[in-house]
Design a protein around this motif. Structure first.
Motif: not given
Length: 463
Positions: A312-320, A350-357
Motif C-alpha cells: 500500500s501507498e498513499p494515493l490521491d484518488m482525485a488524481v488517479l 487513501i492507502d491503496g495499491d495503484r495496480h489493483r485499483l
C-alpha cells in the motif's frame, strides 16, 4: 562461531547455560558475603580481646607495677604474636613515655568525652593496626594521668575470616551443583513434554489442521499458535489453487469443446464458406478463452487479501481516477458509449495499491461497456461520503432486475437472459479488490428506468 551455533541449536544446552552462569555468579557472591561476614565477626571478637588486654595492662600498672614500669616478661607477653607482633605503650601526661613503643601514641582529643576504653585504627612501620586506649590516674602521682594503649596487627583477623570462608566453600559448592543437577533433571523432564507434539507433527502427512492448545505447555503456545497461523495460510493458498483449477476447468470446458467441434467442421468440409465460418468461431472462442483465463488469474490475485509491507501507498484518488478513466475513452468511443468523469477538485487520499485499483476500475468500465449497450451514458464519479470516499460507476443501460442485484459479485454469476458473452468474474474481481482495500461494494438500480450503479466506499487515509 561453530560452538555458538551448536549452543543455539540445543535448547537444553542453552537452558542449562542460562542457569549455570547465574549459579556460578551466586557462588562467587555468596563467598564474598561469607568472607565479609566472617571478617566482621573476627573483628568483633578481636576487639573484645583487645579491650581485655588493655584492661589487664591497666590492672597490672595499678597493682603489680607501682613504679610505673612493666617487666620484660610482661612486655614479651603483650607484644607476642605468632605471625607478627603486637604493640603497647604507657604515656604519662607529665613524664612522657613510661613503657612500651614510643610510636604508639593515641591521637589527640581521644578522651575528650571521658575515660572509657577507645578503639581506633592506626598505622606503624607500614603495618595496619587496631588499637585500644584507656586513660587512668598515675598510681604514684594522683596529679598525673596515664594513657595505656595496646595494639595488634590485622593478620589474625583476616586469617580467621579466610579459614571460615574455606570451610564454607565446599558446602556452598555442593549445594550449587546439587541445584544445577536438579535444574538439569527438571529441564530434561520438561523438554520431554515436547515429545508428544513432535510425534504428532512427524506423523502428519498432508494434514494441515490446527495443532490447537490442548495438552500444549503454556510456554510454547506462541510457537504452536504461530505454526497454526502458518497452516491456515497454507490451507488458504491450497484452497485458492484448487479453486483456480476448478474454475479454470469449469470456464474453459465450453470454449475448448467448441474449438474441437469447429475444428472438426473445418477438417470435414471442403466448402470454403463453411471452413471460414468455422475459423471465425474458433477465433471468437480463442478470444473468449483468453479473456476467461486472464480474468481467472486476476481473480486469483485479487483473492489473496493478505497485506505485505510495501503493498500500500498513499494515493490521491482525485488524481488517479481521472487518469485511469482517460485511458478508456477511446474504447468507449468505439463502443458508441459516452464515458464521463465527475469529481472534486481537492485531494482525496487513501492507502491503496495503484495496480489493483486500475484492475478494479477496468472491470467496472468493461462491465458497462459490455452490457450498457450502444448509445448509453456512463459516468465515473468520485465524492466524499461522510468520513469516507465513494467511487461510483453508473450507466443508463438495461440494468439488472432487483431480484438479482444481491447476487452481483458472486463468482460466475451472470444475470439470466443476458445475451452478451461473459465469464461472470468481472464484479467478483471488483469485490475481492475492494475487500483488499477494506472497502465496501454496493449495487443499486441507477433509476426507475434501468441502469446500474456500483459504489465502492473506501476508508480515508488517517494521519
Amino acid at each position: 562461531m561453530s560452538q555458538w551455533r551448536w549452543g543455539r541449536r540445543s535448547l537444553r544446552t542453552r537452558l542449562l547455560m542460562t542457569v549455570m552462569v547465574p549459579l556460578l555468579a551466586l557462588l562467587l557472591m555468596n563467598s564474598l558475603i561469607t568472607y565479609v561476614g566472617a571478617l566482621i565477626y573476627a573483628n568483633h571478637v578481636h576487639d573484645k580481646n583487645l579491650i581485655d588486654d588493655t584492661l589487664t595492662l591497666v590492672q597490672l600498672m595499678a597493682t603489680k607495677s607501682p613504679d610505673g614500669n612493666v617487666t620484660s616478661q610482661a612486655a614479651f607477653l603483650l607484644e607476642y604474636e605468632p605471625e607478627g607482633r603486637n604493640y603497647f605503650s604507657v604515656f604519662s601526661a607529665k613524664h612522657g613515655l613510661v613503657a612500651g613503643n614510643p610510636t604508639l601514641l593515641p591521637p589527640d582529643g581521644l578522651f575528650k568525652d571521658g575515660n572509657e576504653t577507645q578503639l581506633y585504627d592506626i598505622q606503624i612501620e607500614k603495618h595496619a593496626l587496631r588499637a585500644a586506649s584507656i586513660q587512668m590516674t598515675n598510681p604514684r602521682d594522683a596529679t598525673d594521668e596515664l594513657e595505656v594503649t595496646v595494639a595488634e596487627t590485622l593478620h589474625d583477623r583476616h586469617m580467621e575470616a579466610r579459614q571460615i570462608l574455606l570451610l564454607s566453600i565446599p558446602a556452598q559448592t555442593v549445594l550449587i551443583f546439587a541445584a544445577f543437577l536438579l535444574v538439569w533433571l527438571g529441564v530434561r523432564t520438561g523438554l520431554r513434554q515436547l515429545d508428544p507434539l513432535t510425534t504428532q507433527l512427524a506423523n502428519r502427512q498432508h494434514d494441515l489442521a490446527p495443532i490447537g492448545d490442548e495438552d500444549v505447555p503454556e510456554e510454547i503456545l506462541p510457537l504452536t499458535r504461530t505454526i497454526d497461523g502458518l497452516f491456515a495460510r497454507l490451507r488458504a493458498m491450497l484452497a485458492l489453487q484448487e479453486r483456480f483449477i476448478a474454475d479454470a476447468a469449469h470456464q474453459l470446458r465450453t470454449p475448448l469443446a467448441g474449438l474441437s467441434v469447429h475444428a472438426e467442421r473445418a477438417q470435414a468440409s471442403s466448402d470454403s464458406a463453411t471452413v471460414q465460418d468455422a475459423l471465425n468461431h474458433i477465433q471468437r472462442l480463442i478470444q473468449r478463452a483468453n479473456r476467461t483465463s486472464s480474468q481467472l488469474l486476476a481473480l486469483t490475485r485479487a483473492q489473496t487479501i493478505e497485506h505485505e509491507d510495501g503493498d500500500s501507498e498513499p494515493l490521491d484518488m482525485a488524481v488517479l481516477i481521472p487518469e485511469l478513466v482517460g485511458q478508456r475513452v477511446h474504447e468507449a468511443i468505439a463502443a458508441n458509449i459516452d464515458l464521463g468523469y465527475d469529481g472534486p477538485a481537492g485531494p482525496l487520499w487513501i492507502d491503496g495499491d495503484r495496480h489493483r485499483l486500475q484492475e478494479m476500475l477496468d472491470n467496472l468500465i468493461d462491465n458497462s461497456l459490455r452490457y450498457a449497450g450502444s448509445g448509453a451514458l456512463m459516468t465515473v464519479a468520485l465524492s466524499r461520503e461522510g468520513e469516507d470516499i465513494c467511487l461510483a460507476v453508473e450507466d443508463n443501460g438495461p440494468g439488472v432486475p432487483l431480484a438479482w442485484i444481491e447476487r452481483l459479485g458472486e463468482r460466475f454469476f451472470r444475470v439470466p437472459g443476458c445475451a452478451e458473452e461473459g465469464s461472470g468474474l468481472g464484479l467478483a474481481i471488483v469485490q475481492r479488490i475492494a475487500e483488499w482495500h477494506d472497502a465496501k461494494v454496493r449495487y443499486f438500480a441507477a433509476s426507475k428506468k434501468g441502469g446500474l450503479r456500483v459504489e465502492i466506499i473506501f476508508p480515508v487515509k488517517r494521519g
